[in-house]
Scaffold this active site. Structure first.
Site, PDB file in Angstrom:
ATOM      1  N   GLY A  50     -27.253  24.070  27.841  1.00 43.73           N
ATOM      2  CA  GLY A  50     -27.180  23.298  29.058  1.00 43.73           C
ATOM      3  C   GLY A  50     -27.891  21.962  28.973  1.00 43.73           C
ATOM      4  O   GLY A  50     -27.699  21.096  29.835  1.00 43.73           O
ATOM      5  N   LEU A  64     -34.692  20.999  10.475  1.00 47.57           N
ATOM      6  CA  LEU A  64     -33.579  20.185  10.928  1.00 47.57           C
ATOM      7  C   LEU A  64     -32.568  19.923   9.822  1.00 47.57           C
ATOM      8  O   LEU A  64     -32.929  19.856   8.642  1.00 47.57           O
ATOM      9  CB  LEU A  64     -34.096  18.836  11.439  1.00 47.57           C
ATOM     10  CG  LEU A  64     -35.025  18.860  12.649  1.00 47.57           C
ATOM     11  CD1 LEU A  64     -35.596  17.469  12.877  1.00 47.57           C
ATOM     12  CD2 LEU A  64     -34.274  19.343  13.876  1.00 47.57           C
ATOM     13  N   ARG A 112     -46.932  24.644  18.386  1.00 47.20           N
ATOM     14  CA  ARG A 112     -45.830  23.905  18.989  1.00 47.20           C
ATOM     15  C   ARG A 112     -46.361  23.195  20.224  1.00 47.20           C
ATOM     16  O   ARG A 112     -46.663  23.817  21.249  1.00 47.20           O
ATOM     17  CB  ARG A 112     -44.682  24.852  19.353  1.00 47.20           C
ATOM     18  CG  ARG A 112     -43.996  25.481  18.152  1.00 47.20           C
ATOM     19  CD  ARG A 112     -43.378  24.435  17.235  1.00 47.20           C
ATOM     20  NE  ARG A 112     -42.586  25.025  16.158  1.00 47.20           N
ATOM     21  CZ  ARG A 112     -41.983  24.330  15.203  1.00 47.20           C
ATOM     22  NH1 ARG A 112     -42.110  22.998  15.181  1.00 47.20           N
ATOM     23  NH2 ARG A 112     -41.280  24.938  14.270  1.00 47.20           N
ATOM     24  N   ALA A 138     -37.703  27.389   9.267  1.00 45.42           N
ATOM     25  CA  ALA A 138     -36.586  26.684   9.875  1.00 45.42           C
ATOM     26  C   ALA A 138     -36.794  25.188   9.735  1.00 45.42           C
ATOM     27  O   ALA A 138     -37.921  24.723   9.507  1.00 45.42           O
ATOM     28  CB  ALA A 138     -36.451  27.058  11.354  1.00 45.42           C
ATOM     29  N   ARG A 160     -23.499  14.077  32.760  1.00 48.43           N
ATOM     30  CA  ARG A 160     -24.532  14.975  32.269  1.00 48.43           C
ATOM     31  C   ARG A 160     -25.364  14.265  31.201  1.00 48.43           C
ATOM     32  O   ARG A 160     -24.814  13.595  30.322  1.00 48.43           O
ATOM     33  CB  ARG A 160     -23.910  16.255  31.677  1.00 48.43           C
ATOM     34  CG  ARG A 160     -23.206  17.137  32.692  1.00 48.43           C
ATOM     35  CD  ARG A 160     -24.205  17.815  33.627  1.00 48.43           C
ATOM     36  NE  ARG A 160     -23.523  18.710  34.574  1.00 48.43           N
ATOM     37  CZ  ARG A 160     -23.145  18.360  35.803  1.00 48.43           C
ATOM     38  NH1 ARG A 160     -23.373  17.114  36.221  1.00 48.43           N
ATOM     39  NH2 ARG A 160     -22.557  19.237  36.590  1.00 48.43           N
ATOM     40  N   GLU A 218     -41.714  25.606   3.506  1.00 50.38           N
ATOM     41  CA  GLU A 218     -42.581  26.239   4.488  1.00 50.38           C
ATOM     42  C   GLU A 218     -43.210  27.535   4.009  1.00 50.38           C
ATOM     43  O   GLU A 218     -44.251  27.941   4.540  1.00 50.38           O
ATOM     44  CB  GLU A 218     -41.801  26.504   5.784  1.00 50.38           C
ATOM     45  CG  GLU A 218     -41.365  25.229   6.489  1.00 50.38           C
ATOM     46  CD  GLU A 218     -40.874  25.482   7.901  1.00 50.38           C
ATOM     47  OE1 GLU A 218     -40.607  26.658   8.248  1.00 50.38           O
ATOM     48  OE2 GLU A 218     -40.754  24.511   8.656  1.00 50.38           O
TER      49      GLU A 218
END
Length: 228
Positions: free
Chosen positions: A129, A91, A77, A89, A50, A110
């Site tokens: 996934g 990282l 985005r 938000a 994978r 932000e």
């Protein structure tokens, strides 16, 4: 197949390590890598390969003021070619930084805001996934302003950020109407609406461990290859 645990209050996701045969870095990016891993579902099962994004994880903040409004920010985005209404938000890209401290940093950078009260609102895997990204969303209350002299200079897409205070119920309607597409914002808004029914009494403390974050379990070195 019969459903299992129907009606049980104690069910939940759990760690499920499998035999890892090898991992290699397919692409090394600016922020995250694409890796290819070979593993088996059982000890003597066939090898499966994978490819996925190895992500440092992120934190997000749903800000709730004394008037029952949540703070949304509008940001472009590029992958989806849309300006989305989101929540603050960022990282987890500062090594060793505490999760709550990272959330407070993102809120200041932000939205030019501080918060005196923090709780865990919801934990997510945004795309399990295809990515290892784990996201923890905090509820921030008792809001204050970052002094003007200490405010972060926003650049690139962040320079276009537009802030908007929205009544929580109106934000819920926007999610259900399909007007808000950010997964962190949608999940946070709906979770906050449910949590409000008990006066937020059931929320977890901000210091609650986060064992699902990759740094807390099997974190393989970049480009490592493991033998059988």
């Amino acid at each position: 197949m019969q459903p299992t645990g129907t009606g049980d209050a104690g069910f939940g996701d759990e760690q499920s390590p499998r035999r890892l045969l090898g991992t290699t870095t397919v692409y090394e990016g600016r922020v995250w890598d694409v890796v290819s891993e070979r593993f088996t579902l059982t000890e003597d099962g066939e090898a499966i390969t994978r490819d996925f994004i190895r992500h440092p994880g992120a934190v997000a903040v749903l800000v709730l003021d004394d008037d029952g409004r949540v703070l949304l920010l509008r940001q472009y985005r590029h992958p989806v070619r849309m300006a989305l209404w989101e929540i603050p938000a960022g990282l987890l890209d500062e090594e060793g930084e505490d999760f709550v401290d990272a959330a407070a940093r993102e809120l200041a950078e932000e939205a030019d805001l501080t918060a005196a009260r923090w709780d865990v609102l919801v934990d997510l895997f945004l795309s399990p996934g295809s990515s290892s990204e784990a996201l923890r969303v905090y509820l921030a209350r008792d809001i204050g302003d970052v002094p003007a002299a200490d405010r972060h200079t926003r650049t690139h897409e962040e320079a276009e950020i537009e802030l908007k205070w929205v009544d929580l119920d109106a934000a819920v309607e926007a999610v259900l109407d399909g007007r808000i597409h950010s997964p962190s914002a949608a999940a946070a808004i709906l979770a906050a609406r449910v949590a409000r029914e008990t006066g937020f009494a059931g929320l977890r403390p901000a210091s609650t461990p986060w064992p699902e974050h990759p740094s807390q379990h099997s974190a393989w070195p970049r480009g490592a290859v493991l033998g059988d």
